[in-house]
Write a protein that holds these residues in place. Structure first.
Motif, PDB file in Angstrom:
ATOM      1  N   LEU A  32       0.897  -1.159  -0.135  1.00 24.32           N
ATOM      2  CA  LEU A  32      -0.174   0.059  -0.086  1.00 24.32           C
ATOM      3  C   LEU A  32       0.898   1.221   0.012  1.00 24.32           C
ATOM      4  O   LEU A  32       0.221   2.338   0.113  1.00 24.32           O
ATOM      5  CB  LEU A  32      -1.082  -0.124   1.272  1.00 24.32           C
ATOM      6  N   LEU A  33       2.195   1.121  -0.130  1.00 21.38           N
ATOM      7  CA  LEU A  33       2.950   2.421  -0.081  1.00 21.38           C
ATOM      8  C   LEU A  33       3.216   2.723  -1.426  1.00 21.38           C
ATOM      9  O   LEU A  33       3.719   2.204  -2.351  1.00 21.38           O
ATOM     10  CB  LEU A  33       4.404   1.992   0.412  1.00 21.38           C
ATOM     11  N   SER A  40       9.383  11.082  -1.095  1.00 22.27           N
ATOM     12  CA  SER A  40       8.873  12.243  -0.466  1.00 22.27           C
ATOM     13  C   SER A  40       8.086  12.090   1.013  1.00 22.27           C
ATOM     14  O   SER A  40       7.404  10.839   1.251  1.00 22.27           O
ATOM     15  CB  SER A  40       8.460  13.315  -1.097  1.00 22.27           C
ATOM     16  N   GLU A  41       8.104  12.829   1.888  1.00 21.90           N
ATOM     17  CA  GLU A  41       7.269  12.680   3.056  1.00 21.90           C
ATOM     18  C   GLU A  41       5.761  13.348   2.940  1.00 21.90           C
ATOM     19  O   GLU A  41       5.022  12.967   3.665  1.00 21.90           O
ATOM     20  CB  GLU A  41       8.033  13.510   4.215  1.00 21.90           C
ATOM     21  N   TYR A 258      -7.156  11.861   9.230  1.00 21.23           N
ATOM     22  CA  TYR A 258      -5.864  11.705   8.428  1.00 21.23           C
ATOM     23  C   TYR A 258      -5.581  12.762   7.304  1.00 21.23           C
ATOM     24  O   TYR A 258      -6.742  12.604   6.429  1.00 21.23           O
ATOM     25  CB  TYR A 258      -5.663  10.324   7.907  1.00 21.23           C
ATOM     26  N   ASN A 259      -4.557  13.446   7.161  1.00 20.11           N
ATOM     27  CA  ASN A 259      -4.165  14.105   6.170  1.00 20.11           C
ATOM     28  C   ASN A 259      -3.403  12.962   4.984  1.00 20.11           C
ATOM     29  O   ASN A 259      -2.313  12.902   5.408  1.00 20.11           O
ATOM     30  CB  ASN A 259      -3.383  15.310   6.437  1.00 20.11           C
ATOM     31  N   ASP A 264       3.356  10.008   7.167  1.00 18.56           N
ATOM     32  CA  ASP A 264       2.853   9.349   8.456  1.00 18.56           C
ATOM     33  C   ASP A 264       1.236   8.938   8.524  1.00 18.56           C
ATOM     34  O   ASP A 264       0.971   8.072   9.031  1.00 18.56           O
ATOM     35  CB  ASP A 264       3.454  10.058   9.653  1.00 18.56           C
ATOM     36  N   ASP A 265       0.536   9.971   8.172  1.00 19.00           N
ATOM     37  CA  ASP A 265      -0.668   9.859   8.161  1.00 19.00           C
ATOM     38  C   ASP A 265      -1.192   8.815   7.404  1.00 19.00           C
ATOM     39  O   ASP A 265      -2.224   7.816   7.369  1.00 19.00           O
ATOM     40  CB  ASP A 265      -1.505  11.035   7.920  1.00 19.00           C
ATOM     41  N   TRP A 266      -0.768   8.798   6.066  1.00 18.67           N
ATOM     42  CA  TRP A 266      -1.100   7.754   4.925  1.00 18.67           C
ATOM     43  C   TRP A 266      -0.833   6.289   5.532  1.00 18.67           C
ATOM     44  O   TRP A 266      -1.589   5.319   5.298  1.00 18.67           O
ATOM     45  CB  TRP A 266      -0.276   7.758   3.792  1.00 18.67           C
ATOM     46  N   LEU A 267       0.348   6.179   6.335  1.00 23.20           N
ATOM     47  CA  LEU A 267       0.845   4.777   6.702  1.00 23.20           C
ATOM     48  C   LEU A 267      -0.396   4.242   7.863  1.00 23.20           C
ATOM     49  O   LEU A 267      -0.732   3.166   7.680  1.00 23.20           O
ATOM     50  CB  LEU A 267       2.155   4.709   7.348  1.00 23.20           C
ATOM     51  N   GLU A 268      -0.679   5.342   8.570  1.00 22.50           N
ATOM     52  CA  GLU A 268      -1.693   4.718   9.763  1.00 22.50           C
ATOM     53  C   GLU A 268      -3.147   4.778   9.147  1.00 22.50           C
ATOM     54  O   GLU A 268      -3.794   3.639   9.347  1.00 22.50           O
ATOM     55  CB  GLU A 268      -1.738   5.909  10.945  1.00 22.50           C
ATOM     56  N   ALA A 269      -3.355   5.580   8.301  1.00 21.33           N
ATOM     57  CA  ALA A 269      -4.810   5.223   7.735  1.00 21.33           C
ATOM     58  C   ALA A 269      -4.843   4.051   6.722  1.00 21.33           C
ATOM     59  O   ALA A 269      -5.892   3.558   6.955  1.00 21.33           O
ATOM     60  CB  ALA A 269      -5.088   6.694   6.873  1.00 21.33           C
ATOM     61  N   THR A 270      -3.782   4.003   5.958  1.00 19.54           N
ATOM     62  CA  THR A 270      -4.047   2.564   5.123  1.00 19.54           C
ATOM     63  C   THR A 270      -3.796   1.378   6.097  1.00 19.54           C
ATOM     64  O   THR A 270      -4.607   0.488   5.679  1.00 19.54           O
ATOM     65  CB  THR A 270      -2.917   2.644   4.248  1.00 19.54           C
TER      66      THR A 270
END
Length: 302
Positions: A32-33, A40-41, A258-259, A264-270
């Motif tokens: 999912l990455l 980029s962050e 989540y933004n 960091d938000d992407w990783l937690e949300a997905t």
């Protein structure tokens, strides 16, 4: 219908149980990455121009999301800062209202963004397809009518994920919309209304009636969240037949917002959304539609 909603923001481990191994979940996270977060962050508009053609996963999603984000301060309102206990009035029609009409285009964009996100996440999870159950991502959602104490209400989410054959499909996830002029009480009332519509369609296929949980995904400002409602069977039967009591309280749980342009938000949300799909497909979720259509020998840890 008037009621009180008690809401709280819950950590992921207390919100959605992990039903697969740690290694499987970490493999999901690898899949999912997207390319952009390997470089980029933070996703910016110029990142889209450099996206490799051969790696198109999530590209349409981020194009729509960045267009949507141009309307907002990226910090946005914070779910965790809102009142935990709120009096609400359930809207008779979740999609109607003079305040909502000018924001209709923005709300439709939210539904499109959520559909693209959920479709790409589902397609990225290994082993979830081919389990003998049909998961669909329809372009639009249907209107549901349901009764509370003899009064009719209507619910129409901004989109949904369904299970089952096309002409018999039932929602297992619904998308909720948000607009700038919406009060916190109105937001909670709309969220509850969408949940009750999904619940009404699900319990039609369950005999005898059991406790139910309902998940919805939505926007609050620029941020995406998941919400969960738990509905005991006794409450479902009583409210359907007699309406709400004078001191009726519904409990709603939310993830934080989540933004998804931040890594960091992407990783937690997905992680949360992948875990939600796995949970629904495990047969362990108290969701009548999944229990009706999921083969008895299917488990999500595949």
């Amino acid at each position: 219908m008037s009621a009180t909603i008690h809401s709280q923001v819950v950590d992921l481990d207390g919100f959605i149980p992990r039903v697969v191994s740690h290694d499987r979940e970490e493999k999901d996270m690898e899949n999912l990455l997207p390319w952009v977060f390997q470089e980029s962050e933070i996703v910016k508009e110029e990142c889209l121009d450099d996206w490799p053609v051969q790696d198109s996963k999530f590209t349409f999603f981020f194009k729509e999301l960045i267009d949507y984000y141009t309307e907002f301060d990226p910090r946005g309102p914070d779910l965790a800062a809102m009142s935990m206990r709120e009096e609400i009035v359930l809207p008779r029609k979740s999609w109607a209202g003079s305040k909502m009409d000018p924001a209709r285009s923005m709300i439709r964009s939210q539904g499109l963004i959520l559909r693209l996100l959920m479709l790409d996440i589902y397609r990225s999870l290994e082993g979830v397809r081919g389990q003998g159950v049909e998961i669909r991502f329809p372009i639009s959602a249907s209107t549901v009518k349901y009764l509370i104490g003899g009064d009719q209400y209507g619910s129409r989410p901004e989109g949904e994920v369904t299970v089952g054959p096309r002409d018999e499909s039932l929602p297992i996830l619904s998308y909720t919309g948000w607009f700038k002029e919406q009060t916190w009480s109105e937001f909670l009332g709309q969220t509850l209304g969408i949940m009750l519509g999904q619940l009404a369609k699900n319990i039609r296929v369950q005999r005898p009636l059991q406790d139910q949980e309902v998940f919805v995904i939505g926007f609050y400002g620029p941020h995406i969240h998941i919400a969960r409602g738990c509905f005991p069977r006794a409450t479902i039967s009583r409210v359907h037949a007699k309406g709400c009591s004078d001191n009726e309280v519904f409990e709603l749980e939310f993830t934080r917002g989540y933004n998804l342009c931040r890594k960091d938000d992407w990783l937690e949300a997905t992680r949360a959304l992948a875990r939600l799909f796995r949970y629904l497909l495990s047969g362990k979720a108290e969701v009548a539609a999944m229990q009706a259509f999921l083969p008895e020998d299917v488990a999500a840890d595949v």
